[in-house]
Design a protein around this motif. Structure first.
Motif, short mmCIF file in Angstrom:
data_model
loop_
_atom_site.label_atom_id
_atom_site.label_comp_id
_atom_site.label_asym_id
_atom_site.label_seq_id
_atom_site.Cartn_x
_atom_site.Cartn_y
_atom_site.Cartn_z
N ASN A 76 -101.45 108.95 -3.03
CA ASN A 76 -101.13 109.92 -4.09
C ASN A 76 -102.35 110.71 -4.57
O ASN A 76 -102.70 110.69 -5.75
N THR A 111 -97.89 112.81 0.08
CA THR A 111 -97.31 112.53 -1.24
C THR A 111 -98.44 112.57 -2.25
O THR A 111 -99.46 111.89 -2.09
N SER A 115 -96.11 115.69 -9.28
CA SER A 115 -94.95 116.33 -8.65
C SER A 115 -95.00 117.86 -8.76
O SER A 115 -94.29 118.56 -8.03
#
Length: 504
Positions: A76, A111, A115
């Motif tokens: 992430n 990823t 977001s």
């Protein structure tokens, strides 16, 4: 500087010999296996299953028609991490890369931490990192390890995709390239020795940049500086064999259909070499003082990028240029000097010279430009370095909106700033019995704060002023060399902040 470009090709039609593929941990590899199924000569499934993609990890994999480089981004990652990992990979693997290199980024294989980070953001920061990784510190006439990269090929998976998503990807890639070229320009200016960038040479560099990228450049010579009473700048320059210069750059992104755009002023400290003057530095500190024009290099590079990106702003950039040397004519501790603003300054320490030349620059900008926003950058104090090390710049402002904007932008770009106070209790540090203000408190504490209070004195209480002390961030330890060198810090931070201010 080498000429770079970004183009695109379809993955399965490409005959590129070398392709970079960034991957995060815990991402879905199935789609990537399918996308690379046309490459023969290695077991795709087993390779991708075995690759952990830890941050900074990379595998060089040979296949029948070339090579792929799997680059691990960790778990992430944010955009700053993507930039830093790919920059380091590009630098470290320069001997294994080529003139033309492919970059394949698949949404499913990255990823991210946030977001709100888009696929095109990832492309931009990846391209930015790879090109910035071509930076060359060495000035050797022979044996320099020059990076081969000239063309980065953005590989598209969907052969039919020539619409808006393709255009967005290419637009982001080209922005990443422009920012990389601007960063490389600033890094080169910071890294070259002071005898290659005295105030006259630096001014010529700025003039060439303005002609190349289409913004206006005005250079004040020593006669004009004297006539207009740039007394603080001229005082610092007294010990130099090279006359001082003051540069004003202007970029106007206004079009016929626009309402009046905000005017943003950037001011960069341009001390091309700093001995400390008569308050002389120790030799172990002085060797690095070619970097004391880092603020000037960053604001010049940001101006170049703003013009190339055609930002919807009006931009004024002010750069005071001098070195700070030792001579019979040098200013002395205890001297009282004037300033452009008409205020007198007691010189307590001649090594606090950056704030003197910035006082004249700020005074000129406030009086002659009346900007909506004013941001100065300076390698100003060792206090900021001792406070934050290389991890953040000290930020000073009484404008909460600007503080939030720059803090949030720095978190996104990986170029952090952190606010320190401008409380009036620190005014005592710059009070003088014999002049309007003194340039140094003489105390071993709160050095960056008292320096900021000194600058604030010349802003005429401007409601949207920010001072960034970048002494610990623009120059330091990097992957590019064993000795300290330019980091690339600041250009993205300022450009992205300009974009946000244009939207406001």
């Amino acid at each position: 500087m080498k000429k770079f470009r970004v183009i695109s090709q379809h993955l399965k039609k490409s005959i590129l010999g070398k392709i970079i593929i960034p991957i995060t941990q815990d991402s879905d590899r199935d789609q990537l296996v399918e996308s690379l199924s046309h490459l023969n000569g290695f077991d795709i499934l087993r390779t991708l299953d075995a690759f952990e993609a830890k941050q900074g990890e990379f595998w060089r994999i040979l296949h029948d028609s070339g090579e792929i480089f799997l680059v691990g981004l960790g778990k992430n990652p944010d955009l700053g991490t993507i930039y830093k990992v790919l920059r380091k990979f590009s630098n470290d693997q320069r001997k294994n890369l080529d003139v033309e290199i492919g970059l394949f980024i698949q949404d499913a294989n990255i990823t991210t931490k946030n977001s709100s980070i888009s696929f095109t953001d990832i492309i931009e920061y990846a391209v930015n990192g790879i090109f910035t990784g071509t930076n060359l510190v060495s000035l050797q006439s022979e044996g320099a390890d020059i990076h081969p990269l000239e063309t980065l090929v953005l590989l598209e998976e969907d052969e039919s995709d020539t619409g808006s998503s393709y255009e967005s990807s290419m637009s982001s890639a080209k922005k990443g390239l422009i920012l990389a070229e601007s960063q490389l320009s600033a890094m080169h200016l910071i890294n070259i020795p002071s005898n290659w960038k005295n105030p006259l040479q630096f001014a010529d560099t700025v003039k060439d940049s303005a002609e190349k990228w289409g913004f206006h450049c005005e250079i004040f010579d020593e006669l004009r500086l004297k006539d207009e009473h740039f007394d603080a700048l001229l005082a610092v320059n007294r010990g130099s064999e090279h006359p001082a210069r003051f540069i004003v750059l202007q970029y106007d992104g206004t079009t016929d259909s626009d309402e009046e755009l905000p005017l943003i002023a950037l001011i960069g400290k341009g001390v091309t070499y700093d001995t400390g003057g008569l308050s002389i530095k120790p030799s172990e500190s002085m060797v690095h003082m070619k970097c004391d024009m880092g603020g000037a290099a960053v604001v010049l590079a940001a101006t170049e990028a703003a013009a190339r990106l055609r930002l919807k702003i009006r931009l004024l950039t002010a750069i005071p240029l001098t070195d700070n040397l030792v001579d019979a004519r040098s200013i002395k501790p205890g001297d009282i000097i004037g300033s452009y603003a008409g205020k007198t300054i007691e010189v307590i320490d001649t090594d606090a010279e950056g704030r003197l030349i910035l006082a004249d620059a700020i005074g000129w900008v406030v009086k002659n430009a009346s900007p909506d926003y004013m941001i100065d950058l300076a390698t100003l104090t060792g206090s900021a370095v001792r406070t934050f090390g290389p991890h953040a710049s000290a930020m000073f402002t009484n404008n909460k909106n600007l503080s939030t904007l720059l803090s949030e932008t720095g978190e996104i770009t990986g170029e952090r700033v952190w606010p320190l106070p401008l409380w009036d209790v620190y005014k005592d540090d710059i009070r003088s019995d014999v002049a309007d203000v003194r340039n140094f408190s003489g105390k071993p504490v709160a050095g960056s704060i008292s320096a900021a209070k000194f600058l604030e004195y010349f802003t005429e209480e401007h409601p949207a002023w920010v001072h960034l002390d970048v002494a610990g961030t623009v120059y330091g330890d990097t992957e590019f060399g064993k000795q300290k060198n330019a980091t690339g810090y600041g250009v993205r931070l300022i450009v992205e902040s300009l974009i946000k201010l244009s939207h406001s």
